[in-house]
Design a protein around this motif. Sequence first.
Motif, PDB file in Angstrom:
ATOM      1  N   VAL A 251      -4.929   5.858  -2.213  1.00 16.95           N
ATOM      2  CA  VAL A 251      -4.824   4.410  -2.414  1.00 16.95           C
ATOM      3  C   VAL A 251      -5.991   3.716  -1.703  1.00 16.95           C
ATOM      4  CG1 VAL A 251      -3.420   2.349  -2.027  1.00 16.95           C
ATOM      5  CG2 VAL A 251      -2.330   4.508  -2.641  1.00 16.95           C
ATOM      6  N   LEU A 252      -6.700   2.866  -2.439  1.00 21.91           N
ATOM      7  CA  LEU A 252      -7.865   2.168  -1.903  1.00 21.91           C
ATOM      8  C   LEU A 252      -7.462   0.753  -1.502  1.00 21.91           C
ATOM      9  CD1 LEU A 252     -10.534   3.330  -4.522  1.00 21.91           C
ATOM     10  CD2 LEU A 252      -9.730   4.495  -2.447  1.00 21.91           C
ATOM     11  N   VAL A 253      -7.421   0.523  -0.194  1.00 20.71           N
ATOM     12  CA  VAL A 253      -7.012  -0.765   0.348  1.00 20.71           C
ATOM     13  C   VAL A 253      -8.224  -1.567   0.819  1.00 20.71           C
ATOM     14  CG1 VAL A 253      -5.575  -1.931   2.068  1.00 20.71           C
ATOM     15  CG2 VAL A 253      -4.822   0.244   1.075  1.00 20.71           C
TER      16      VAL A 253
ATOM     17  N   ALA B  37      -8.842  19.571  11.397  1.00 23.49           N
ATOM     18  CA  ALA B  37      -7.958  18.934  12.379  1.00 23.49           C
ATOM     19  C   ALA B  37      -6.548  18.729  11.835  1.00 23.49           C
ATOM     20  CB  ALA B  37      -8.541  17.602  12.825  1.00 23.49           C
ATOM     21  N   ILE B  38      -6.433  18.421  10.537  1.00 25.29           N
ATOM     22  CA  ILE B  38      -5.110  18.139   9.963  1.00 25.29           C
ATOM     23  C   ILE B  38      -4.515  19.357   9.263  1.00 25.29           C
ATOM     24  CG2 ILE B  38      -5.721  15.713   9.705  1.00 25.29           C
ATOM     25  CD1 ILE B  38      -6.017  16.120   6.727  1.00 25.29           C
ATOM     26  N   GLY B  39      -5.280  20.436   9.210  1.00 22.86           N
ATOM     27  CA  GLY B  39      -4.752  21.682   8.645  1.00 22.86           C
ATOM     28  C   GLY B  39      -4.735  21.742   7.132  1.00 22.86           C
ATOM     29  N   GLY B  40      -5.649  21.054   6.478  1.00 21.88           N
ATOM     30  CA  GLY B  40      -5.714  21.104   5.015  1.00 21.88           C
ATOM     31  C   GLY B  40      -5.742  19.727   4.391  1.00 21.88           C
ATOM     32  N   ARG B  41      -4.978  19.553   3.302  1.00 20.70           N
ATOM     33  CA  ARG B  41      -4.926  18.277   2.606  1.00 20.70           C
ATOM     34  C   ARG B  41      -3.549  17.632   2.768  1.00 20.70           C
ATOM     35  NH1 ARG B  41      -8.205  21.226  -1.554  1.00 20.70           N
ATOM     36  NH2 ARG B  41     -10.270  20.217  -1.594  1.00 20.70           N
ATOM     37  N   VAL B  42      -3.466  16.363   2.393  1.00 16.20           N
ATOM     38  CA  VAL B  42      -2.232  15.592   2.579  1.00 16.20           C
ATOM     39  C   VAL B  42      -1.642  15.161   1.238  1.00 16.20           C
ATOM     40  CG1 VAL B  42      -2.863  14.729   4.855  1.00 16.20           C
ATOM     41  CG2 VAL B  42      -3.578  13.464   2.817  1.00 16.20           C
ATOM     42  N   ASN B  43      -0.371  14.768   1.279  1.00 18.19           N
ATOM     43  CA  ASN B  43       0.283  14.270   0.060  1.00 18.19           C
ATOM     44  C   ASN B  43      -0.331  12.961  -0.421  1.00 18.19           C
ATOM     45  OD1 ASN B  43       3.021  15.412   1.804  1.00 18.19           O
ATOM     46  ND2 ASN B  43       2.555  16.303  -0.174  1.00 18.19           N
ATOM     47  N   ALA B  44      -0.712  12.114   0.550  1.00 10.91           N
ATOM     48  CA  ALA B  44      -1.253  10.807   0.183  1.00 10.91           C
ATOM     49  C   ALA B  44      -2.261  10.355   1.233  1.00 10.91           C
ATOM     50  CB  ALA B  44      -0.138   9.778   0.056  1.00 10.91           C
ATOM     51  N   ALA B  45      -3.283   9.648   0.756  1.00 12.51           N
ATOM     52  CA  ALA B  45      -4.275   9.056   1.654  1.00 12.51           C
ATOM     53  C   ALA B  45      -4.329   7.558   1.393  1.00 12.51           C
ATOM     54  CB  ALA B  45      -5.647   9.683   1.433  1.00 12.51           C
ATOM     55  N   ILE B  46      -4.448   6.791   2.469  1.00 14.17           N
ATOM     56  CA  ILE B  46      -4.561   5.336   2.365  1.00 14.17           C
ATOM     57  C   ILE B  46      -5.874   4.941   3.022  1.00 14.17           C
ATOM     58  CG2 ILE B  46      -3.521   3.117   2.938  1.00 14.17           C
ATOM     59  CD1 ILE B  46      -0.807   4.513   3.026  1.00 14.17           C
TER      60      ILE B  46
ATOM     61  N   SER C 284       0.830  -1.211   0.000  1.00 17.76           N
ATOM     62  CA  SER C 284       0.000   0.000   0.000  1.00 17.76           C
ATOM     63  C   SER C 284       0.862   1.258   0.000  1.00 17.76           C
ATOM     64  CB  SER C 284      -0.919   0.010   1.224  1.00 17.76           C
ATOM     65  OG  SER C 284      -1.735  -1.124   1.271  1.00 17.76           O
ATOM     66  N   CYS C 285       1.866   1.279   0.861  1.00 19.95           N
ATOM     67  CA  CYS C 285       2.713   2.471   0.966  1.00 19.95           C
ATOM     68  C   CYS C 285       3.592   2.649  -0.271  1.00 19.95           C
ATOM     69  CB  CYS C 285       3.557   2.407   2.240  1.00 19.95           C
ATOM     70  SG  CYS C 285       2.593   2.658   3.745  1.00 19.95           S
ATOM     71  N   ARG C 286       3.972   1.543  -0.890  1.00 21.91           N
ATOM     72  CA  ARG C 286       4.698   1.653  -2.161  1.00 21.91           C
ATOM     73  C   ARG C 286       3.790   2.231  -3.237  1.00 21.91           C
ATOM     74  NH1 ARG C 286       7.921  -4.199  -2.322  1.00 21.91           N
ATOM     75  NH2 ARG C 286       9.761  -3.545  -1.123  1.00 21.91           N
ATOM     76  N   ARG C 287       2.544   1.759  -3.292  1.00 24.51           N
ATOM     77  CA  ARG C 287       1.591   2.278  -4.272  1.00 24.51           C
ATOM     78  C   ARG C 287       1.280   3.756  -4.014  1.00 24.51           C
ATOM     79  NH1 ARG C 287      -0.047   0.786  -8.862  1.00 24.51           N
ATOM     80  NH2 ARG C 287      -2.299   0.766  -8.492  1.00 24.51           N
ATOM     81  N   ALA C 288       1.328   4.155  -2.737  1.00 25.50           N
ATOM     82  CA  ALA C 288       1.073   5.548  -2.383  1.00 25.50           C
ATOM     83  C   ALA C 288       2.307   6.424  -2.568  1.00 25.50           C
ATOM     84  CB  ALA C 288       0.602   5.640  -0.935  1.00 25.50           C
TER      85      ALA C 288
ATOM     86  N   ILE D 195      10.133  10.511   2.186  1.00 26.91           N
ATOM     87  CA  ILE D 195      10.553  11.381   3.277  1.00 26.91           C
ATOM     88  C   ILE D 195       9.835  12.728   3.213  1.00 26.91           C
ATOM     89  CG2 ILE D 195      12.533  12.613   4.273  1.00 26.91           C
ATOM     90  CD1 ILE D 195      14.296  10.311   3.249  1.00 26.91           C
ATOM     91  N   GLY D 196       9.251  13.099   4.337  1.00 25.35           N
ATOM     92  CA  GLY D 196       8.612  14.400   4.454  1.00 25.35           C
ATOM     93  C   GLY D 196       7.143  14.444   4.104  1.00 25.35           C
ATOM     94  N   ASP D 197       6.582  13.330   3.632  1.00 24.74           N
ATOM     95  CA  ASP D 197       5.173  13.316   3.228  1.00 24.74           C
ATOM     96  C   ASP D 197       4.234  13.448   4.425  1.00 24.74           C
ATOM     97  OD1 ASP D 197       5.382  13.172   0.507  1.00 24.74           O
ATOM     98  OD2 ASP D 197       5.062  11.011   0.365  1.00 24.74           O
ATOM     99  N   SER D 198       3.066  14.017   4.139  1.00 22.05           N
ATOM    100  CA  SER D 198       1.950  13.957   5.089  1.00 22.05           C
ATOM    101  C   SER D 198       0.989  12.901   4.568  1.00 22.05           C
ATOM    102  CB  SER D 198       1.250  15.317   5.183  1.00 22.05           C
ATOM    103  OG  SER D 198       0.781  15.750   3.913  1.00 22.05           O
ATOM    104  N   VAL D 199       0.477  12.068   5.488  1.00 20.69           N
ATOM    105  CA  VAL D 199      -0.340  10.920   5.102  1.00 20.69           C
ATOM    106  C   VAL D 199      -1.601  10.863   5.960  1.00 20.69           C
ATOM    107  CG1 VAL D 199      -0.406   8.406   4.838  1.00 20.69           C
ATOM    108  CG2 VAL D 199       1.737   9.644   4.438  1.00 20.69           C
TER     109      VAL D 199
END
Length: 207
Positions: free
Chosen positions: A126-128, A94-103, A18-22, A26-30
Amino acid sequence: MSDEEGSLVEPMAVAVHSCRRALITIGDSVLICGSGPIGLVNLLVAKQFGAKKIYITDINAARLKVAEEMGADKAILIDTKLSDEQNIEKVKKAIGGRVNAAIECTGVQSSIKLAMLLTQSGGRAVLVGLGPAEVTIPISETALREVDIRGIFRYTNCFPLAAKLIGSGELNVKPLITHHFKLKEVTKAFEAFDRGEGMKIMVHLHD
């Protein structure tokens, strides 16, 4: 590794894939939607891959507490009494906006929608989780913001890394193992599962 830890190599392999597909780096918000066992192993692997901020959602406060203990930067309780839009706005604030990747690890339509809408433009969702065969998603906004929607089919060549991460002690999966039963108590184990207790329930074949 112990037998208990070994039983978690398979779900860990799901998280590695999943994390490879996403494309977690380094430094990403998830954002991880769902803090069950699969969501939590994704939390561990995303952190191992270098994610700087990891947020996680669930409808179960007890599971969110475990997520925080395992390293989530923020755990957000989804209120089932609120509309999808209200929960999306709650999480976004709560998270302050959007993220680089969602799982997305639940397969629930409202959670899939949340994952897509809170992924930044050009990010990866990524849809798990596996839910209904068909769901309604916000395709226009997602497409116009060039969010990559990616699926997974469990794992490909991920067992070696999953086993290494657990066997070396780099990732601690022991907090996921919450219940132990003897074989003669297997009925009690299934009853605990039906009640939604704990995370991973182990049935031991030998005393």
